[in-house]
Write a protein that holds these residues in place. Structure first.
Motif, PDB file in Angstrom:
ATOM      1  N   ALA A  60       0.839  -1.204   0.000  1.00 52.81           N
ATOM      2  CA  ALA A  60       0.000   0.000   0.000  1.00 52.81           C
ATOM      3  C   ALA A  60       0.874   1.254   0.000  1.00 52.81           C
ATOM      4  O   ALA A  60       0.564   2.232  -0.690  1.00 52.81           O
ATOM      5  N   ALA A  61       1.967   1.222   0.756  1.00 54.75           N
ATOM      6  CA  ALA A  61       2.885   2.362   0.774  1.00 54.75           C
ATOM      7  C   ALA A  61       3.479   2.594  -0.608  1.00 54.75           C
ATOM      8  O   ALA A  61       3.565   3.732  -1.073  1.00 54.75           O
ATOM      9  N   ALA A  62       3.879   1.520  -1.278  1.00 52.28           N
ATOM     10  CA  ALA A  62       4.434   1.643  -2.637  1.00 52.28           C
ATOM     11  C   ALA A  62       3.395   2.219  -3.595  1.00 52.28           C
ATOM     12  O   ALA A  62       3.708   3.089  -4.413  1.00 52.28           O
ATOM     13  N   ILE A  63       2.176   1.765  -3.482  1.00 50.70           N
ATOM     14  CA  ILE A  63       1.098   2.274  -4.342  1.00 50.70           C
ATOM     15  C   ILE A  63       0.869   3.758  -4.078  1.00 50.70           C
ATOM     16  O   ILE A  63       0.722   4.556  -5.004  1.00 50.70           O
ATOM     17  N   GLY A  64       0.851   4.145  -2.815  1.00 53.67           N
ATOM     18  CA  GLY A  64       0.690   5.553  -2.470  1.00 53.67           C
ATOM     19  C   GLY A  64       1.817   6.421  -3.015  1.00 53.67           C
ATOM     20  O   GLY A  64       1.581   7.511  -3.546  1.00 53.67           O
ATOM     21  N   LEU A  65       3.042   5.936  -2.893  1.00 54.23           N
ATOM     22  CA  LEU A  65       4.191   6.661  -3.433  1.00 54.23           C
ATOM     23  C   LEU A  65       4.069   6.840  -4.941  1.00 54.23           C
ATOM     24  O   LEU A  65       4.304   7.926  -5.480  1.00 54.23           O
ATOM     25  N   MET A  66       3.705   5.775  -5.625  1.00 51.60           N
ATOM     26  CA  MET A  66       3.620   5.829  -7.081  1.00 51.60           C
ATOM     27  C   MET A  66       2.457   6.699  -7.550  1.00 51.60           C
ATOM     28  O   MET A  66       2.567   7.428  -8.534  1.00 51.60           O
ATOM     29  N   ALA A  67       1.341   6.652  -6.823  1.00 53.63           N
ATOM     30  CA  ALA A  67       0.207   7.508  -7.177  1.00 53.63           C
ATOM     31  C   ALA A  67       0.573   8.980  -7.008  1.00 53.63           C
ATOM     32  O   ALA A  67       0.221   9.819  -7.843  1.00 53.63           O
ATOM     33  N   THR A  68       1.298   9.282  -5.951  1.00 49.72           N
ATOM     34  CA  THR A  68       1.727  10.655  -5.715  1.00 49.72           C
ATOM     35  C   THR A  68       2.723  11.104  -6.780  1.00 49.72           C
ATOM     36  O   THR A  68       2.625  12.224  -7.296  1.00 49.72           O
ATOM     37  N   ALA A  69       3.658  10.246  -7.131  1.00 53.36           N
ATOM     38  CA  ALA A  69       4.630  10.572  -8.177  1.00 53.36           C
ATOM     39  C   ALA A  69       3.927  10.801  -9.514  1.00 53.36           C
ATOM     40  O   ALA A  69       4.262  11.735 -10.254  1.00 53.36           O
ATOM     41  N   ALA A  70       2.955   9.958  -9.823  1.00 53.30           N
ATOM     42  CA  ALA A  70       2.222  10.104 -11.086  1.00 53.30           C
ATOM     43  C   ALA A  70       1.475  11.438 -11.128  1.00 53.30           C
ATOM     44  O   ALA A  70       1.423  12.094 -12.165  1.00 53.30           O
ATOM     45  N   ARG A  71       0.934  11.847 -10.017  1.00 53.42           N
ATOM     46  CA  ARG A  71       0.130  13.077  -9.955  1.00 53.42           C
ATOM     47  C   ARG A  71       0.987  14.339  -9.918  1.00 53.42           C
ATOM     48  O   ARG A  71       0.537  15.402 -10.308  1.00 53.42           O
ATOM     49  N   THR A  72       2.222  14.219  -9.457  1.00 55.43           N
ATOM     50  CA  THR A  72       3.071  15.404  -9.322  1.00 55.43           C
ATOM     51  C   THR A  72       4.134  15.456 -10.423  1.00 55.43           C
ATOM     52  O   THR A  72       4.017  16.230 -11.359  1.00 55.43           O
ATOM     53  N   ASP A  73       5.124  14.610 -10.337  1.00 53.05           N
ATOM     54  CA  ASP A  73       6.269  14.669 -11.251  1.00 53.05           C
ATOM     55  C   ASP A  73       5.926  14.253 -12.678  1.00 53.05           C
ATOM     56  O   ASP A  73       6.488  14.771 -13.632  1.00 53.05           O
TER      57      ASP A  73
END
Length: 154
Positions: A60-73
């Motif tokens: 879940a932490a990995a998914i959250g990190l990747m979702a945040t990266a997709a939305r920002t960077d």
């Protein structure tokens, strides 16, 4: 892979100062906290996934990190990673959800403790938890149109 991304944020070229500047440019406020939390989450989740510990939480932490990266960077750059798109983050998030569904395996820390959390519901739970965590973080801290000097004046 996840651990080394976090390690690089701390000890790579530019270190935490460089990571903080990068997060500032993305609009994550306060950037110095996000830089440290992202690095710690990547290193922690990467270690836990490798050891098969506390599944499905590190997925879940990995998914959250990747979702945040997709939305920002990676936002607005299309699909393909070679153009800066979200392809890579999407693949990593899906792999994390699949890993949560498959479970940590019989040679894992969780198996040694008698915890077998595997199956579709665990994969879905990891995806929902990671997505919700990312949405909450972005709602609370993502300010791409606000410059650091503007915050001080507010």
């Amino acid at each position: 892979m996840l651990f080394t991304h976090g390690y690089n944020k701390v000890f790579g070229k530019g270190g935490l100062e460089g990571t903080t500047g990068w997060f500032e440019s993305l609009g994550l406020r306060p950037a110095y906290i996000h830089a440290r939390m992202a690095a710690a989450t990547e290193m922690g989740a990467g270690t836990m996934i490798t050891l098969g510990a506390a599944s499905p939480l590190p997925a879940a932490a990995a998914i959250g990190l990747m979702a945040t990266a997709a939305r920002t960077d990676h936002r607005g750059k299309g699909f393909f990673v070679f153009k800066g798109g979200w392809e890579y983050t999407g693949v990593v998030a899906v792999v994390a959800a699949v890993m949560a569904a498959l479970g940590p395996g019989r040679f894992s820390f969780d198996a040694l403790r008698g915890r077998n959390r595997s199956g579709l519901r665990w994969g879905i739970l990891a995806a929902l938890l990671g997505s919700a965590a990312s949405a909450g973080l972005l709602a609370a801290s993502y300010r791409p149109d606000v410059k650091p000097d503007d915050e001080a004046e507010s």
